[in-house]
Design an enzyme around this catalytic site. Structure first.
Site, mmCIF file in Angstrom:
data_model
loop_
_atom_site.group_PDB
_atom_site.id
_atom_site.type_symbol
_atom_site.label_atom_id
_atom_site.label_comp_id
_atom_site.label_asym_id
_atom_site.label_seq_id
_atom_site.Cartn_x
_atom_site.Cartn_y
_atom_site.Cartn_z
ATOM 1 N N CYS A 158 7.079 -3.194 12.964
ATOM 2 C CA CYS A 158 7.935 -2.200 12.294
ATOM 3 C C CYS A 158 7.884 -0.930 13.138
ATOM 4 O O CYS A 158 7.359 0.099 12.716
ATOM 5 C CB CYS A 158 7.457 -1.930 10.874
ATOM 6 S SG CYS A 158 7.311 -3.396 9.832
ATOM 7 N N GLY B 283 9.115 4.224 17.748
ATOM 8 C CA GLY B 283 8.231 3.787 18.813
ATOM 9 C C GLY B 283 7.030 4.630 19.149
ATOM 10 O O GLY B 283 6.429 4.443 20.205
ATOM 11 N N GLY B 284 6.618 5.533 18.269
ATOM 12 C CA GLY B 284 5.455 6.368 18.588
ATOM 13 C C GLY B 284 4.210 5.552 18.883
ATOM 14 O O GLY B 284 3.520 5.783 19.877
ATOM 15 N N LYS B 285 3.908 4.586 18.030
ATOM 16 C CA LYS B 285 2.719 3.755 18.247
ATOM 17 C C LYS B 285 2.956 2.751 19.379
ATOM 18 O O LYS B 285 2.017 2.399 20.096
ATOM 19 C CB LYS B 285 2.332 3.055 16.948
ATOM 20 C CG LYS B 285 1.886 4.020 15.845
ATOM 21 C CD LYS B 285 1.506 3.292 14.581
ATOM 22 C CE LYS B 285 1.134 4.284 13.472
ATOM 23 N NZ LYS B 285 2.302 5.079 13.021
ATOM 24 N N ASP C 277 3.081 -1.648 10.891
ATOM 25 C CA ASP C 277 3.077 -0.299 10.331
ATOM 26 C C ASP C 277 4.152 -0.288 9.254
ATOM 27 O O ASP C 277 5.293 0.077 9.501
ATOM 28 C CB ASP C 277 3.351 0.718 11.434
ATOM 29 C CG ASP C 277 3.269 2.154 10.957
ATOM 30 O OD1 ASP C 277 2.778 2.375 9.833
ATOM 31 O OD2 ASP C 277 3.705 3.049 11.689
ATOM 32 N N CYS D 156 1.282 4.910 6.110
ATOM 33 C CA CYS D 156 0.990 6.346 5.983
ATOM 34 C C CYS D 156 1.000 6.702 4.499
ATOM 35 O O CYS D 156 1.502 7.746 4.094
ATOM 36 C CB CYS D 156 1.983 7.195 6.774
ATOM 37 S SG CYS D 156 3.716 6.870 6.407
#
Length: 428
Positions: free
Chosen positions: A231, A235-237, A302, A356
């Site tokens: 998920c 694309g931060g992770k 995520d 989160c």
């Protein structure tokens, strides 16, 4: 403010679109507008309480008047000058508005007569679950959600080092320090225009909360691994994990939203990633998942969630109920996503489930239900995965809260598939 309240999209997206239509507004003024909007959202319940106490409707303009009087402590005379009706200034106060300002003058935004949930800006839909989660610490945790978060950065180790990035930030006068735990993290405690950040445009640094960086760290991807960020969103992770892999191996960023994946691909190019690609999925049960069953060393889920852990960074999120169907149906979606993504994990590989959210219904409960249905997976304790991550609110899982860790609220569980797969009918 009216658009933020009336549109289902997050406030940041609404504000970005608003600014795109008003390109004449400078960066400094943009920062002031965003800060003012977030401050209003952090005081929304209390301002509404005061307006109701004085028999006034909770309109956007009345809320602004109450904010300026109770929070910024403007006097009636200052308010008259501010609401002058001049070009770019708000229209002149009506007699009723002036009366409201006079009545509120000298007061404070917090009142001992307020119900606790109002004083702590906790919405009805989440209050009961958060009280169960935090118990005696409920007020402390909710108060931490009302603080202004710092700016956290992640250094792209493919392009720079933390020492180099720190030096560049300090050279332009920014108070920057290494993050408390994240090895590539930097914390900036000053408010600034993002255009001033050296390295942001060329991908040497990324904006990413330290908690999010620690979730990516738990994936523990190695150079040469095959990894899926199931998920991925923007694309931060994905970017953080790809850097862990030193641009070797393969990481696939999956999502059901094409726009977010395009943003992910753009960021990956800017970051100099050669091992990252994107994959648009029709749903969590897309046929691509079945075709790549048991093919990956690491899979990160995520999951979409209520976002309760992000309230201090996204104060509007608390006033948007988590999808029309509520937390129960959201938890059911999380369960389906987790079960489908698990099919991608090869024997001996690891599945990382993260949100989160601060709600047990979306975190520990989802992991427990998954493990009950998938006996070939077991928990890898946090102390084994990342012994440097101490102080988690859970002994086996990563559990971060703003009050305890000064990060956004995050949850992550590392699950390992048995090296010898259990016989099953998992061919769906």
């Amino acid at each position: 403010m009216s658009e933020v309240d009336s549109v289902a999209r997050p406030a940041d997206a609404v504000v970005s679109a608003w600014f795109r239509a008003r390109r004449q507004i400078g960066e400094e003024d943009r920062g002031e507008i965003i800060a003012a909007l977030h401050a209003l959202l952090r005081h929304q319940a209390r301002l509404g309480w005061w307006l109701d106490r004085h028999g006034r409707k909770d309109t956007h303009r009345n809320r602004l008047l109450a904010f300026l009087t109770l929070v910024e402590r403007r006097t009636p005379e200052q308010m008259k000058r501010l609401f002058s009706g001049a070009k770019y200034a708000p229209t002149i106060l009506t007699e009723a508005e002036h009366t409201l300002v006079v009545k509120l003058h000298g007061g404070t935004v917090d009142s001992p007569a307020m119900p606790e949930d109002v004083r702590l800006e906790c919405p009805d839909w989440a209050a009961e679950a958060l009280r169960r989660r935090f118990g005696a610490e409920f007020a402390t945790e909710m108060a931490a959600m009302l603080t202004v978060p710092p700016l956290d950065l992640r250094v792209n180790t493919l392009k720079s080092t933390r020492e180099t990035a720190l030096r560049a930030l300090r050279e332009i006068g920014l108070p920057a320090e290494p993050s408390a735990v994240a090895p590539s993290g930097i914390r900036v405690t000053a408010r600034l225009s993002l255009g001033r950040l050296p390295g942001l445009k060329d991908g040497a640094i990324e904006i990413q909360d330290e908690g999010s960086q620690l979730v990516a760290l738990l994936v523990a991807a190695r150079p040469g691994d095959r990894v899926v960020d199931f998920c991925a969103g923007a694309g931060g992770k994905t970017l953080a994990i790809a850097a862990q892999m030193q641009n070797k191996g393969r990481i696939i960023a999956c999502d059901v939203n094409e726009g977010r994946l395009k943003r992910c691909a753009e960021r990956a190019r800017r970051a100099g990633l050669q091992n990252a690609e994107t994959r648009l999925l029709a749903s969590e049960t897309d046929r691509w998942v079945k075709r790549h069953k048991a093919s990956f060393d690491r899979v990160l889920v995520d999951a979409p969630c209520s976002g309760t852990g992000t309230w201090r960074r996204n104060p509007d999120a608390r006033w948007r109920s988590p999808q029309e169907q509520g937390v129960d149906n959201l938890a059911a979606l999380q369960g389906r996503i987790l079960a489908s993504a698990a099919r991608l994990v090869k024997p001996g590989g690891r599945l990382v489930y993260a949100t989160c959210s601060l709600l047990a219904e979306e975190n520990e409960d989802r992991v427990a239900a998954f493990l009950a249905a998938h006996p070939d997976f077991s928990v890898v304790p946090l102390a084994e995965v990342a012994p440097q991550l101490t102080g988690s609110a859970h002994p086996d899982y990563l559990s971060l809260t703003p009050a305890r860790h000064d990060t956004d609220g995050f949850f992550a569980a590392v699950l390992q598939r048995a090296a010898t797969p259990a016989p099953s009918g998992d061919a769906a």
